[in-house]
Design a protein around this motif. Structure first.
Motif, PDB file in Angstrom:
ATOM      1  N   ARG A  32      11.774  14.719  -5.030  1.00 13.50           N
ATOM      2  CA  ARG A  32      11.863  14.607  -6.584  1.00 13.50           C
ATOM      3  C   ARG A  32      12.137  13.454  -6.894  1.00 13.50           C
ATOM      4  NH1 ARG A  32      11.801  19.283  -9.773  1.00 13.50           N
ATOM      5  NH2 ARG A  32      10.201  18.030 -10.938  1.00 13.50           N
ATOM      6  N   ARG A  37      -3.761   7.294 -16.907  1.00 10.29           N
ATOM      7  CA  ARG A  37      -3.759   7.623 -15.347  1.00 10.29           C
ATOM      8  C   ARG A  37      -4.759   8.649 -14.905  1.00 10.29           C
ATOM      9  NH1 ARG A  37       2.219   9.965 -15.634  1.00 10.29           N
ATOM     10  NH2 ARG A  37       1.177  10.720 -17.751  1.00 10.29           N
ATOM     11  N   GLY A  75      -6.230  11.563 -13.241  1.00 12.22           N
ATOM     12  CA  GLY A  75      -5.765  12.954 -12.859  1.00 12.22           C
ATOM     13  C   GLY A  75      -4.784  13.678 -13.661  1.00 12.22           C
ATOM     14  N   ALA A  79      -3.560  13.927 -18.109  1.00 11.51           N
ATOM     15  CA  ALA A  79      -4.208  14.634 -19.330  1.00 11.51           C
ATOM     16  C   ALA A  79      -4.331  13.430 -20.314  1.00 11.51           C
ATOM     17  CB  ALA A  79      -3.359  15.587 -20.044  1.00 11.51           C
ATOM     18  N   SER A  86       2.114  16.766 -21.749  1.00 12.36           N
ATOM     19  CA  SER A  86       1.373  17.095 -20.609  1.00 12.36           C
ATOM     20  C   SER A  86       2.431  17.044 -19.460  1.00 12.36           C
ATOM     21  CB  SER A  86       0.117  16.456 -20.452  1.00 12.36           C
ATOM     22  OG  SER A  86       0.444  15.124 -20.423  1.00 12.36           O
ATOM     23  N   SER A  87       3.405  16.636 -19.676  1.00  4.95           N
ATOM     24  CA  SER A  87       4.338  16.314 -18.511  1.00  4.95           C
ATOM     25  C   SER A  87       4.876  17.782 -17.768  1.00  4.95           C
ATOM     26  CB  SER A  87       5.820  15.395 -18.712  1.00  4.95           C
ATOM     27  OG  SER A  87       6.797  15.707 -18.163  1.00  4.95           O
ATOM     28  N   ALA A  88       5.104  17.632 -16.684  1.00  5.16           N
ATOM     29  CA  ALA A  88       5.782  19.052 -16.128  1.00  5.16           C
ATOM     30  C   ALA A  88       7.111  19.269 -16.399  1.00  5.16           C
ATOM     31  CB  ALA A  88       5.530  18.989 -14.862  1.00  5.16           C
ATOM     32  N   ILE A 129      -0.174  26.246 -14.319  1.00  3.50           N
ATOM     33  CA  ILE A 129       1.045  25.388 -13.875  1.00  3.50           C
ATOM     34  C   ILE A 129       0.203  23.802 -13.962  1.00  3.50           C
ATOM     35  CG2 ILE A 129       2.717  25.013 -12.306  1.00  3.50           C
ATOM     36  CD1 ILE A 129       2.719  27.920 -11.755  1.00  3.50           C
ATOM     37  N   PHE A 150      -1.872  22.609 -10.739  1.00  4.33           N
ATOM     38  CA  PHE A 150      -2.471  23.736  -9.878  1.00  4.33           C
ATOM     39  C   PHE A 150      -4.016  23.592  -9.987  1.00  4.33           C
ATOM     40  CE2 PHE A 150       0.844  26.560  -7.884  1.00  4.33           C
ATOM     41  CZ  PHE A 150       1.723  25.587  -8.047  1.00  4.33           C
ATOM     42  N   LYS A 151      -4.797  23.689  -8.728  1.00  2.56           N
ATOM     43  CA  LYS A 151      -6.091  23.816  -8.776  1.00  2.56           C
ATOM     44  C   LYS A 151      -6.772  25.254  -8.031  1.00  2.56           C
ATOM     45  CE  LYS A 151      -6.253  20.618 -10.890  1.00  2.56           C
ATOM     46  NZ  LYS A 151      -6.970  20.448 -12.084  1.00  2.56           N
ATOM     47  N   MET A 180      -1.592  23.232  -5.139  1.00  5.38           N
ATOM     48  CA  MET A 180      -1.187  22.018  -6.018  1.00  5.38           C
ATOM     49  C   MET A 180      -1.857  20.758  -5.556  1.00  5.38           C
ATOM     50  SD  MET A 180       2.868  20.721  -6.891  1.00  5.38           S
ATOM     51  CE  MET A 180       2.926  19.662  -8.447  1.00  5.38           C
ATOM     52  N   LYS A 181      -2.310  20.125  -6.469  1.00  5.66           N
ATOM     53  CA  LYS A 181      -2.863  19.031  -5.923  1.00  5.66           C
ATOM     54  C   LYS A 181      -1.889  17.884  -5.950  1.00  5.66           C
ATOM     55  CE  LYS A 181      -3.950  16.735 -10.523  1.00  5.66           C
ATOM     56  NZ  LYS A 181      -5.010  16.576 -11.779  1.00  5.66           N
ATOM     57  N   ILE A 195       0.441  14.590  -7.068  1.00  2.00           N
ATOM     58  CA  ILE A 195       0.710  14.556  -8.402  1.00  2.00           C
ATOM     59  C   ILE A 195       0.091  13.102  -8.959  1.00  2.00           C
ATOM     60  CG2 ILE A 195       2.706  16.023  -8.996  1.00  2.00           C
ATOM     61  CD1 ILE A 195       4.398  13.926  -8.157  1.00  2.00           C
ATOM     62  N   THR A 226       0.684  10.405 -10.909  1.00  2.00           N
ATOM     63  CA  THR A 226       1.421   9.286 -11.146  1.00  2.00           C
ATOM     64  C   THR A 226       1.486   8.541  -9.823  1.00  2.00           C
ATOM     65  OG1 THR A 226       2.142  10.090 -12.899  1.00  2.00           O
ATOM     66  CG2 THR A 226       3.014   7.989 -12.405  1.00  2.00           C
ATOM     67  N   ASP A 234       7.754  11.829  -9.382  1.00  2.00           N
ATOM     68  CA  ASP A 234       7.916  12.445  -8.202  1.00  2.00           C
ATOM     69  C   ASP A 234       6.599  11.884  -7.010  1.00  2.00           C
ATOM     70  OD1 ASP A 234       9.805  13.655  -9.638  1.00  2.00           O
ATOM     71  OD2 ASP A 234       8.319  15.607  -9.754  1.00  2.00           O
ATOM     72  N   VAL A 293       8.486  27.358 -10.206  1.00  2.00           N
ATOM     73  CA  VAL A 293       7.832  27.426 -11.425  1.00  2.00           C
ATOM     74  C   VAL A 293       6.696  28.568 -11.165  1.00  2.00           C
ATOM     75  CG1 VAL A 293       6.294  26.418 -13.106  1.00  2.00           C
ATOM     76  CG2 VAL A 293       8.014  25.087 -12.027  1.00  2.00           C
TER      77      VAL A 293
END
Ligand code: FMN
Length: 387
Positions: A45, A107, A109, A111, A131-133, A249, A252-253, A309-310, A312, A314, A338, A348
């Motif tokens: 993190r 960026r 990947g 939103a 759109s941030s987690a 989430i 998540f893909k 989960m792909k 991240i 950034t 992260d 989550v």
């Protein structure tokens, strides 16, 4: 039972409202804080998790340790807001003034670009802030209420990490308690210590490379009676609802139940779970390859669901993008980020699954008073044991 969240990543606060929880259910801030604190942990993190310690303020629906039956309102304040007030404040600003930390480079990947086009924002901070987690903290708060409800109905749930960057944990048949204790002690929430160490090394390497990595989380739910959910309509199938919630989430893909996509490569005799009955246990399956679901309903075996989960989006070593003001090619802008959030994402996922499971139970046994719900579930368990 439903919930709504509001709030931006660097805004004043996150707000969650949960509606539909029966009255007289024990609920404390500790029940929710425990979940929020778990979401902030995990090797990989970024700095933000050190700046902020998420703690909930219950602002409605609970009195003297019990739910009232009214909507439950929860607030997570942003301790860092003082540094963001002029950037994120709600008051009108001088249009000629330069906006600090304006974002014009989307960026890949994330939103940013699609959201800007959809809502007509020229400053993509208006997109990324929501759109941030960070929003998943509000979802964890809602899920923590659901988890408390499940706990008092004898249903336990835990999320952990199965895979990071292609490093897979060994399969286990641990009890729920073991899964909770072992994943809690692991910096990457992994049940396999050796694989966990390799995952940490992979995260450190990704960080050094300015890159990010993804993985697979698993959620295990024990104690669900059979027959929760329904086959009669597409939107009452509980496995479908859980899949939708997990897929929603951030990052998540894909979603799998039990052996998941592997079922496509096996014969029916190697996939379906044989049925058995014993007086004390009632009906059960000799295996649990379908992950606790048949016909959109629980089988009474543990629910086992995986989410992919792909990595991240950034990246400190950014990918190419285009500035929406100048149309020039640039390397995408860097927000604080992260390198791997799979361990946090497992927490989550645990909470979004808890919400769907609790919601399905309340639909099947609608009660305004929690003790009546407890009795209804107990009676039903007894009824199906001897069915
Ligand atoms: C717990 C968690 C933490 C995340 N942290 C970051 C992050 O630091 N930086 C980032 O770019 N994306 C992060 N993400 C992923 C983005 O929020 C996500 O990719 C983005 O909202 C776009 O949505 P999509 O990937 O579902 O299409 C995180 C996701 C989760 C679940």
């Amino acid at each position: 039972m439903r919930y709504l969240t509001a709030g931006e990543s660097h805004g004043k606060q996150l707000t969650t409202i949960v509606e539909g929880i029966p009255a007289l259910m024990p609920l404390t801030t500790e029940n929710i804080n425990e979940s929020l604190i778990r979401r902030q942990k995990g090797h990989g993190r970024g700095k933000r998790m050190q700046i902020e310690k998420d703690l909930v303020d219950i602002a409605g629906g609970v009195r003297h340790g019990y739910t009232l039956g009214s909507p439950i309102a929860m607030v997570v304040h942003n301790d860092d807001f003082k540094h963001w007030e002029d950037i994120m404040g709600e008051d009108p600003i001088d249009p000629d003034k330069d906006i600090r930390r304006k974002v014009t480079r989307p960026r890949p990947g994330h939103a940013d670009l699609n959201g800007a086009m959809k809502y007509g924002h020229r400053d993509m901070r208006n997109i990324l802030e929501r759109s941030s987690a960070r929003e998943t903290a509000a979802r964890v708060a809602a899920g923590a209420v659901a988890k408390t409800l499940l706990h008092h109905l004898g249903i336990e749930i835990v999320g952990y990490v199965n895979e990071i960057a292609g490093i897979k944990a060994k399969e286990t048949d641990y009890s729920v308690k073991e899964r909770i204790d072992i994943s809690e002690a692991s910096p990457v929430r992994c049940l396999d210590e050796e694989a966990g160490q390799q995952m940490m090394d992979a995260i450190d390497q990704a960080k050094k490379d300015g890159d990010s990595i993804g993985g697979v989380c698993e959620v295990f739910v024990k104690g669900m009676p059979a027959g929760i959910g329904s086959y009669v309509h597409y939107d009452r199938k509980l496995d479908g609802r859980i899949a939708g919630a997990v897929q929603s989430i951030n990052a998540f893909k894909g979603v799998e139940f039990g052996i998941g996509f592997e079922a496509a490569r096996k014969n029916g005799s190697q996939v379906h779970d044989e049925i058995a009955w014993e007086a004390d246990k009632g009906y059960y399956r000799k295996t649990n390859r379908l992950g606790g679901f048949e016909g959109g309903m629980t089988t009474g075996m543990p629910i086992i669901v995986k989410g992919v989960m792909k990595p991240i989006p950034t990246l400190y070593k950014p990918l190419q993008s285009v500035d929406i003001e100048t149309k020039e090619v640039f390397n995408a802008s860097i927000e604080r980020s992260d390198s791997c959030a799979v361990p946090a994402a497992a927490v989550v996922m645990e909470h979004v699954v808890a919400f769907e499971v609790a919601k399905a139970l309340l639909e099947q046994f609608p009660h305004d008073q929690f003790p009546k719900l407890q009795k209804a579930v107990e009676d039903y368990r007894e009824e199906i044991r001897c069915f």
